[in-house]
Design an enzyme around this catalytic site. Structure first.
Site, PDB file in Angstrom:
ATOM      1  N   HIS A 104      -9.849  15.112   3.777  1.00 42.60           N
ATOM      2  CA  HIS A 104     -10.054  14.125   4.849  1.00 42.60           C
ATOM      3  C   HIS A 104      -9.906  12.691   4.332  1.00 42.60           C
ATOM      4  O   HIS A 104     -10.467  11.762   4.902  1.00 42.60           O
ATOM      5  CB  HIS A 104     -11.427  14.285   5.514  1.00 42.60           C
ATOM      6  CG  HIS A 104     -11.752  15.687   5.908  1.00 42.60           C
ATOM      7  ND1 HIS A 104     -11.543  16.183   7.183  1.00 42.60           N
ATOM      8  CD2 HIS A 104     -12.247  16.729   5.176  1.00 42.60           C
ATOM      9  CE1 HIS A 104     -11.906  17.456   7.222  1.00 42.60           C
ATOM     10  NE2 HIS A 104     -12.323  17.814   6.024  1.00 42.60           N
TER      11      HIS A 104
ATOM     12  N   SER B 217       7.770 -10.285  -1.159  1.00 43.01           N
ATOM     13  CA  SER B 217       7.759 -10.730   0.231  1.00 43.01           C
ATOM     14  C   SER B 217       8.455 -12.078   0.313  1.00 43.01           C
ATOM     15  O   SER B 217       8.347 -12.898  -0.596  1.00 43.01           O
ATOM     16  CB  SER B 217       6.308 -10.859   0.703  1.00 43.01           C
ATOM     17  OG  SER B 217       6.229 -11.759   1.792  1.00 43.01           O
TER      18      SER B 217
ATOM     19  N   LYS C 232       2.998 -10.825  -3.266  1.00 42.87           N
ATOM     20  CA  LYS C 232       3.238  -9.432  -2.866  1.00 42.87           C
ATOM     21  C   LYS C 232       4.194  -8.672  -3.781  1.00 42.87           C
ATOM     22  O   LYS C 232       5.161  -9.197  -4.276  1.00 42.87           O
ATOM     23  CB  LYS C 232       3.815  -9.388  -1.433  1.00 42.87           C
ATOM     24  CG  LYS C 232       2.850  -9.723  -0.326  1.00 42.87           C
ATOM     25  CD  LYS C 232       1.692  -8.747  -0.169  1.00 42.87           C
ATOM     26  CE  LYS C 232       2.098  -7.415   0.393  1.00 42.87           C
ATOM     27  NZ  LYS C 232       2.504  -7.470   1.790  1.00 42.87           N
TER      28      LYS C 232
ATOM     29  N   GLU D 149       8.071   3.759   0.709  1.00 35.98           N
ATOM     30  CA  GLU D 149       7.990   3.665   2.175  1.00 35.98           C
ATOM     31  C   GLU D 149       9.263   4.199   2.827  1.00 35.98           C
ATOM     32  O   GLU D 149       9.221   4.861   3.860  1.00 35.98           O
ATOM     33  CB  GLU D 149       7.788   2.209   2.596  1.00 35.98           C
ATOM     34  CG  GLU D 149       6.451   1.634   2.171  1.00 35.98           C
ATOM     35  CD  GLU D 149       6.452   0.118   2.294  1.00 35.98           C
ATOM     36  OE1 GLU D 149       6.572  -0.388   3.422  1.00 35.98           O
ATOM     37  OE2 GLU D 149       6.361  -0.565   1.260  1.00 35.98           O
TER      38      GLU D 149
END
Ligand code: ARG
Length: 456
Positions: free
Chosen positions: A155, A276, A282, A289
């Site tokens: 979970h 970024s 970043k 992804e």
């Protein structure tokens, strides 16, 4: 044009560009030529064409292959419906009337089915190799992290301690199933449809079995009608890609989590991350992804072909041309994704001590304490409840297990003794696991050794 006889007009330009598959089926040229050479040799063996004609055809086809590779011949979509007709046209330019004999007893229907089967067999073999490389990488990284402690989750809540090696070996198992599925795809694709003609075989004495060994198939298809219309092997392939990509996406997702500031467990290399355009600090895990994101398109490819095939009457229908783009796209997506995943893992750094201190201040060993009571004869349901009380006591007292004394434990249940405190040692928690398939470092080492002897 392949069917000039009964037509007065050429195909409309718009209709040609609508229906041509050349731009995406060019990729089949090598299988197409391989199949044509085998077909020509079979025609010669049964006396339907002469040795001289066979030589002319095979030389012409080899030349077309070289011309295509070298870029001096590149057929266009405005002119040709597909790669099969383009090659035949070029062969006619090179060998004259002899080219017309190549199509004896053959239809583009059995030709394209043969090409696709040959292509899928290579694709499955290539993908299997890529999966093996990724498995090896995972096993290598696992062997360096047998004692790298991390929380195991259910979970997405901390559940029980495991090692990073154990976690990676879970993916090695998943990839093994992916390899098995690719073997199955290979097996299902391994029958030769050539000689099925347009749908009902041929009145000519074609020796189908002579082509089998030439093209490396294991046998011939048994029913011409089925052989022409069957694309099940492509759905099997797309499904193998679905599951393989789904597995990669789960790993990709974990890498995204592990590389976040919240986890700080892995550090991805600059080579596989992006910055970024706005936020200077970043470092984004874009490759992971994208692997995660590309699963959508491969699932879509499966759905595309499954929908095309639904309720399609036997045997060949032009709808079947829609089989190609999904298959080629899924192959490319999967093949490149495995490679990127392998490189990303090869170049990432693991923060090996990340969880050692943190897990001391946690209740992640609660099950171990419950098991300790079980060994003292307490029924598990009762021991579960006793340990629940220990956790509740700790929360109220603002303590963790390691802060507890034996007296505090005894107050909750008098059956506790000193040895219960050993359950709270995170450093020996993995060694205490007894079952086969658990993260016990000795067992993990054995599994790594097993994988190494299988894979390396
Ligand atoms: N480009 C076609 C396909 O991929 C080849 C077979 C064409 N056959 C036909 N009867 N028009 O399906």
């Amino acid at each position: 044009m392949l069917w000039g006889g009964r037509f007065d007009k050429k195909l409309d330009k718009k209709a040609m560009s609508f229906s041509s598959s050349l731009n995406f089926d060019k990729i089949l040229i090598f299988e197409d030529i391989e199949g044509s050479i085998a077909h020509a040799e079979m025609l010669r063996s049964v006396g339907l064409i002469s040795q001289e004609e066979t030589d002319k055809i095979t030389e012409g086809l080899s030349r077309i292959k070289d011309e295509f590779k070298g870029g001096s011949w590149n057929p266009s979509e405005e002119e040709f419906e597909d790669i099969h007709s383009a090659v035949e046209y070029r062969l006619k330019e090179l060998t004259g009337e002899t080219a017309g004999k190549l199509h004896t007893g053959r239809s583009r229907n059995d030709q394209v089915a043969t090409d696709m089967r040959l292509w899928i067999k290579k694709a499955a073999t290539g993908l299997k190799g890529k999966n093996r490389e990724l498995q090896k990488r995972l096993v290598e990284t696992a062997s360096e992290n047998v004692n790298t402690l991390m929380p195991g989750y259910t979970h997405l809540q901390r559940a029980q301690p495991i090692s990073f090696a154990f976690h990676l070996l879970a993916y090695v198992e998943m990839l093994e199933r992916d390899v098995n599925r690719l073997d199955f795809v290979y097996y299902e694709s391994d029958l030769l449809p050539l000689g099925s003609g347009a749908l009902a075989g041929s009145t000519l004495p074609l020796a189908r079995e002579l082509i089998v060994s030439k093209l490396g198939f294991s046998g011939i298809t048994a029913n011409a009608l089925d052989a022409i219309s069957d694309r099940d092997f492509l759905l099997d392939f797309l499904n193998a890609v679905n599951l393989g990509m789904m597995h990669l996406s789960r790993l990709a997702e974990e890498i995204v989590l592990w590389s976040s500031a919240e986890w700080k467990f892995v550090l991805l290399s600059d080579e596989y991350t992006t910055g970024s355009s706005l936020m200077p600090q970043k470092k984004n895990p874009d490759m992971a992804e994208l692997i995660r994101g590309k699963v959508g398109r491969v699932y879509g490819n499966y759905t595309t072909l499954a929908t095309t095939l639904k309720a399609l009457p036997l045997s060949y229908n032009r709808d079947l041309q829609e089989d190609k783009e999904p298959v080629f796209d899924s192959f490319n997506t999967y093949y490149t994704s495995i490679g990127i995943m392998e490189s990303m893992i090869a170049t990432m750094k693991i923060n090996k001590d990340r969880f050692v201190e943190e897990l001391k201040h946690d209740f992640i060993l609660a099950t171990d304490l419950a098991d300790w009571l079980v060994l003292k004869g307490v029924p598990f349901r009762e021991s579960h409840s006793i340990v629940g009380k220990v956790v509740s006591y700790c929360e109220k007292a603002n303590k963790y297990f390691i802060d507890l004394s034996i007296d505090e434990l005894k107050k909750i249940d008098e059956r506790f003794d000193e040895t219960a405190l050993e359950c709270f040692d995170i450093n020996t928690s993995l060694e205490r696991k007894k079952t086969f398939g658990s993260p016990n470092p000795e067992m993990v080492k054995e599994q790594i050794a097993g994988w190494k002897s299988k894979l390396f």
